[in-house]
Design a protein around this motif. Structure first.
Motif, mmCIF file in Angstrom:
data_model
loop_
_atom_site.group_PDB
_atom_site.id
_atom_site.type_symbol
_atom_site.label_atom_id
_atom_site.label_comp_id
_atom_site.label_asym_id
_atom_site.label_seq_id
_atom_site.Cartn_x
_atom_site.Cartn_y
_atom_site.Cartn_z
ATOM 1 N N HIS A 195 0.837 -1.197 0.000
ATOM 2 C CA HIS A 195 0.000 0.000 0.000
ATOM 3 C C HIS A 195 0.876 1.252 0.000
ATOM 4 C CE1 HIS A 195 -2.359 3.250 1.920
ATOM 5 N NE2 HIS A 195 -3.416 2.682 1.373
ATOM 6 N N HIS A 196 1.946 1.220 0.789
ATOM 7 C CA HIS A 196 2.999 2.240 0.826
ATOM 8 C C HIS A 196 2.559 3.563 1.441
ATOM 9 C CE1 HIS A 196 7.174 2.775 -1.088
ATOM 10 N NE2 HIS A 196 7.165 1.634 -0.431
ATOM 11 N N ASP A 197 1.410 3.607 2.071
ATOM 12 C CA ASP A 197 0.997 4.824 2.779
ATOM 13 C C ASP A 197 0.038 4.474 3.901
ATOM 14 O OD1 ASP A 197 0.938 7.521 3.370
ATOM 15 O OD2 ASP A 197 -0.589 8.008 1.885
ATOM 16 N N VAL A 198 0.342 3.399 4.634
ATOM 17 C CA VAL A 198 -0.489 2.999 5.773
ATOM 18 C C VAL A 198 -0.217 3.979 6.909
ATOM 19 C CG1 VAL A 198 -0.979 1.201 7.471
ATOM 20 C CG2 VAL A 198 -0.474 0.566 5.100
ATOM 21 N N ASN A 199 -1.164 4.847 7.174
ATOM 22 C CA ASN A 199 -1.032 5.815 8.260
ATOM 23 C C ASN A 199 -2.404 6.040 8.876
ATOM 24 O OD1 ASN A 199 -2.282 8.543 7.390
ATOM 25 N ND2 ASN A 199 -1.074 7.973 5.579
ATOM 26 N N PRO A 200 -2.476 6.614 10.084
ATOM 27 C CA PRO A 200 -3.767 6.732 10.781
ATOM 28 C C PRO A 200 -4.866 7.419 9.984
ATOM 29 C CG PRO A 200 -1.982 7.220 12.280
ATOM 30 C CD PRO A 200 -1.360 7.088 10.918
ATOM 31 N N ASP A 201 -4.508 8.360 9.115
ATOM 32 C CA ASP A 201 -5.511 9.073 8.329
ATOM 33 C C ASP A 201 -6.129 8.201 7.243
ATOM 34 O OD1 ASP A 201 -5.032 11.343 9.818
ATOM 35 O OD2 ASP A 201 -3.515 12.099 8.433
ATOM 36 N N ASN B 71 4.842 -2.575 -5.926
ATOM 37 C CA ASN B 71 5.461 -3.821 -5.480
ATOM 38 C C ASN B 71 6.725 -3.448 -4.722
ATOM 39 O OD1 ASN B 71 3.537 -5.376 -7.067
ATOM 40 N ND2 ASN B 71 4.734 -4.743 -8.839
ATOM 41 N N ALA B 72 6.813 -3.855 -3.461
ATOM 42 C CA ALA B 72 7.950 -3.451 -2.625
ATOM 43 C C ALA B 72 8.315 -4.593 -1.682
ATOM 44 C CB ALA B 72 7.608 -2.192 -1.839
ATOM 45 N N TYR B 73 9.431 -4.433 -0.971
ATOM 46 C CA TYR B 73 9.828 -5.413 0.032
ATOM 47 C C TYR B 73 8.837 -5.364 1.197
ATOM 48 C CZ TYR B 73 14.410 -5.347 -2.302
ATOM 49 O OH TYR B 73 15.428 -5.416 -3.212
ATOM 50 N N TYR B 74 8.576 -6.531 1.772
ATOM 51 C CA TYR B 74 7.681 -6.588 2.928
ATOM 52 C C TYR B 74 8.211 -5.714 4.068
ATOM 53 C CZ TYR B 74 4.824 -8.599 6.691
ATOM 54 O OH TYR B 74 3.954 -8.781 7.733
ATOM 55 N N ARG C 285 7.589 1.430 6.765
ATOM 56 C CA ARG C 285 6.919 2.656 6.338
ATOM 57 C C ARG C 285 5.679 2.879 7.202
ATOM 58 N NH1 ARG C 285 8.343 5.522 1.835
ATOM 59 N NH2 ARG C 285 9.769 3.805 1.408
ATOM 60 N N ALA C 286 4.936 1.808 7.474
ATOM 61 C CA ALA C 286 3.775 1.920 8.363
ATOM 62 C C ALA C 286 4.219 2.298 9.771
ATOM 63 C CB ALA C 286 3.008 0.603 8.382
ATOM 64 N N ALA C 287 5.299 1.669 10.254
ATOM 65 C CA ALA C 287 5.796 1.978 11.597
ATOM 66 C C ALA C 287 6.181 3.446 11.697
ATOM 67 C CB ALA C 287 7.000 1.090 11.927
ATOM 68 N N PHE C 288 6.836 3.949 10.653
ATOM 69 C CA PHE C 288 7.272 5.346 10.672
ATOM 70 C C PHE C 288 6.077 6.287 10.625
ATOM 71 C CE2 PHE C 288 9.469 9.175 9.642
ATOM 72 C CZ PHE C 288 10.768 8.997 10.094
ATOM 73 N N LEU C 289 5.124 6.019 9.750
ATOM 74 C CA LEU C 289 3.988 6.925 9.566
ATOM 75 C C LEU C 289 2.947 6.805 10.675
ATOM 76 C CD1 LEU C 289 3.503 6.502 5.710
ATOM 77 C CD2 LEU C 289 4.445 8.487 6.897
ATOM 78 N N VAL C 290 2.853 5.619 11.298
ATOM 79 C CA VAL C 290 1.829 5.406 12.328
ATOM 80 C C VAL C 290 2.365 5.718 13.715
ATOM 81 C CG1 VAL C 290 0.325 3.709 13.431
ATOM 82 C CG2 VAL C 290 0.599 3.686 10.948
ATOM 83 N N PHE C 291 3.548 5.187 14.044
ATOM 84 C CA PHE C 291 4.017 5.248 15.427
ATOM 85 C C PHE C 291 5.084 6.307 15.694
ATOM 86 C CE2 PHE C 291 2.880 0.710 14.613
ATOM 87 C CZ PHE C 291 1.686 0.730 15.314
ATOM 88 N N ILE C 292 5.907 6.609 14.698
ATOM 89 C CA ILE C 292 7.004 7.554 14.931
ATOM 90 C C ILE C 292 6.527 8.951 14.525
ATOM 91 C CG2 ILE C 292 9.440 8.046 14.504
ATOM 92 C CD1 ILE C 292 9.760 5.151 13.650
ATOM 93 N N ARG C 293 5.701 9.551 15.339
ATOM 94 C CA ARG C 293 5.062 10.811 14.977
ATOM 95 C C ARG C 293 5.297 11.895 16.018
ATOM 96 N NH1 ARG C 293 0.667 9.727 11.169
ATOM 97 N NH2 ARG C 293 -0.384 11.587 11.856
ATOM 98 N N VAL D 126 13.769 4.060 5.561
ATOM 99 C CA VAL D 126 12.465 4.594 5.155
ATOM 100 C C VAL D 126 12.339 6.055 5.577
ATOM 101 C CG1 VAL D 126 9.997 4.494 5.677
ATOM 102 C CG2 VAL D 126 11.216 2.404 5.077
ATOM 103 N N GLY D 127 12.778 6.362 6.810
ATOM 104 C CA GLY D 127 12.726 7.744 7.273
ATOM 105 C C GLY D 127 13.543 8.673 6.383
ATOM 106 N N ALA D 128 14.741 8.215 5.993
ATOM 107 C CA ALA D 128 15.575 9.012 5.097
ATOM 108 C C ALA D 128 14.914 9.183 3.740
ATOM 109 C CB ALA D 128 16.942 8.355 4.943
ATOM 110 N N ASP D 129 14.229 8.145 3.290
ATOM 111 C CA ASP D 129 13.524 8.191 2.009
ATOM 112 C C ASP D 129 12.404 9.230 2.051
ATOM 113 O OD1 ASP D 129 13.098 7.304 -0.613
ATOM 114 O OD2 ASP D 129 11.629 5.814 0.006
ATOM 115 N N ILE D 130 11.599 9.205 3.118
ATOM 116 C CA ILE D 130 10.500 10.162 3.273
ATOM 117 C C ILE D 130 11.060 11.576 3.427
ATOM 118 C CG2 ILE D 130 8.556 10.866 4.740
ATOM 119 C CD1 ILE D 130 8.228 7.892 5.480
ATOM 120 N N TYR D 131 12.121 11.702 4.210
ATOM 121 C CA TYR D 131 12.780 12.996 4.417
ATOM 122 C C TYR D 131 13.208 13.600 3.084
ATOM 123 C CZ TYR D 131 16.603 16.169 5.825
ATOM 124 O OH TYR D 131 17.442 17.239 5.966
#
Length: 298
Positions: free
Chosen positions: A173-179, A198-201, A207-215, A247-252
């Motif tokens: 999905h690549h954008d699993v976040n609370p919203d 298509n991405a690595y598991y 990515r979900a951990a970063f967007l959901v929990f590391i906020r 992932v954080g560096a990628d989003i950054y």
């Protein structure tokens, strides 16, 4: 914004069309009490069609069918749009065990779908290449964040990517976040499949951990560890931390690149959620790096 409203006067009374969000890629309107209209700013028709198909298959819901050649997708003025029923429920909260379990179930469910997306996303090469692109840039944003970016680039070079080499690409999905997660009693809906690939598991998980929990400033590693144990028993905690850093560096780098491309950089930065502001992202990524170093020194 005004041009969107002008285009929609052909299908809706302006007094009944309410703006919900105006994001970087799309705008959401609510029409009446039961209809959501999603307007795409800059997406090709194949990506929108894929997003619609995955939304329906995963959630077992049907979008509102329009009587035209694209069926679920229509065009008003210069914009593609999708019309859907409003889904009842509450947004996911990342701070209780029940919702940690919910996010973990979603991740595992996505990975088991026997579907391929139209494009691949390889985590390691994108991280490094994007950061190199930023370093070579001469924008005002680069000057502000250059020290941070060079620091991340140096640390990325020190990470061993070998644990990614034997992983298969799966639907992400690549954008699993609370919203994007709506919970209605025991039913869970995952919205916004526009970034599906298509991405690595481990990429999807982190990515979900970063967007959901590391906020926030305080990265709750006990929550992260609980989440990691739920999604997989074959990848160790240290590898998850390294992947989270990547992932954080990628989003950054993606956010900073966006800053350098918009004419009103200050307005763009002020519109970002706090956890996606470059300065906050850097603090969160640095926190992960410190935990990796602590882990290595045990």
């Amino acid at each position: 914004m005004q041009s969107l409203k002008n285009d929609y006067r052909t299908v809706a009374n302006a007094n009944e069309l309410f703006l919900i969000t105006n994001g970087g890629d799309n705008v959401l309107f609510q029409y009446g009490s039961k209809i959501i209209i999603k307007v795409y700013k800059d997406y090709d028709i194949d990506t929108i069609r894929q997003s619609c198909d995955l939304f329906e298959k995963f959630n077992k819901l049907s979008l509102i069918i329009k009587n035209n050649s694209e069926q679920k997708i229509t065009k008003i003025g210069n914009f593609f749009m999708v019309v859907m029923h409003k889904i009842k429920g509450e947004l996911c909260s990342p701070f209780n065990q029940a919702d940690i379990n919910t996010v973990a179930r979603l991740i595992k469910k996505i990975s088991k779908l026997n579907i391929s997306a139209n494009n691949d996303y390889i985590l390691d090469s994108h991280c490094v290449n994007r950061l190199i692109t930023i370093i070579k840039s001469s924008s005002s944003t680069l000057k502000k964040y250059k020290k941070n970016t060079l620091y991340l680039k140096t640390e990325l070079d020190g990470i061993n990517f070998s644990f990614l080499k034997n992983q298969d690409l799966i639907l992400s999905h690549h954008d699993v976040n609370p919203d994007n997660i709506i919970i209605d009693n025991k039913k869970v809906y995952l919205l916004d499949w526009d970034k599906a690939c298509n991405a690595y598991y481990i990429d999807e998980v982190c990515r979900a951990a970063f967007l959901v929990f590391i906020r926030s400033n305080a990265v709750e590693f006990s929550i992260l560890n609980s989440f990691f144990k739920l999604v997989s028993k074959t990848i160790n905690y240290h590898q998850y931390l390294e992947a989270c850093f990547m992932v954080g560096a990628d989003i950054y780098s993606e956010i900073v690149l966006c800053c350098s491309k918009v004419p009103t950089e200050k307005v763009f930065l002020s519109s970002l959620p706090r956890h996606l502001h470059p300065s906050q992202l850097f603090l969160n990524i640095s926190s992960i790096l410190e935990r990796i170093k602590e882990f290595d020194n045990r």
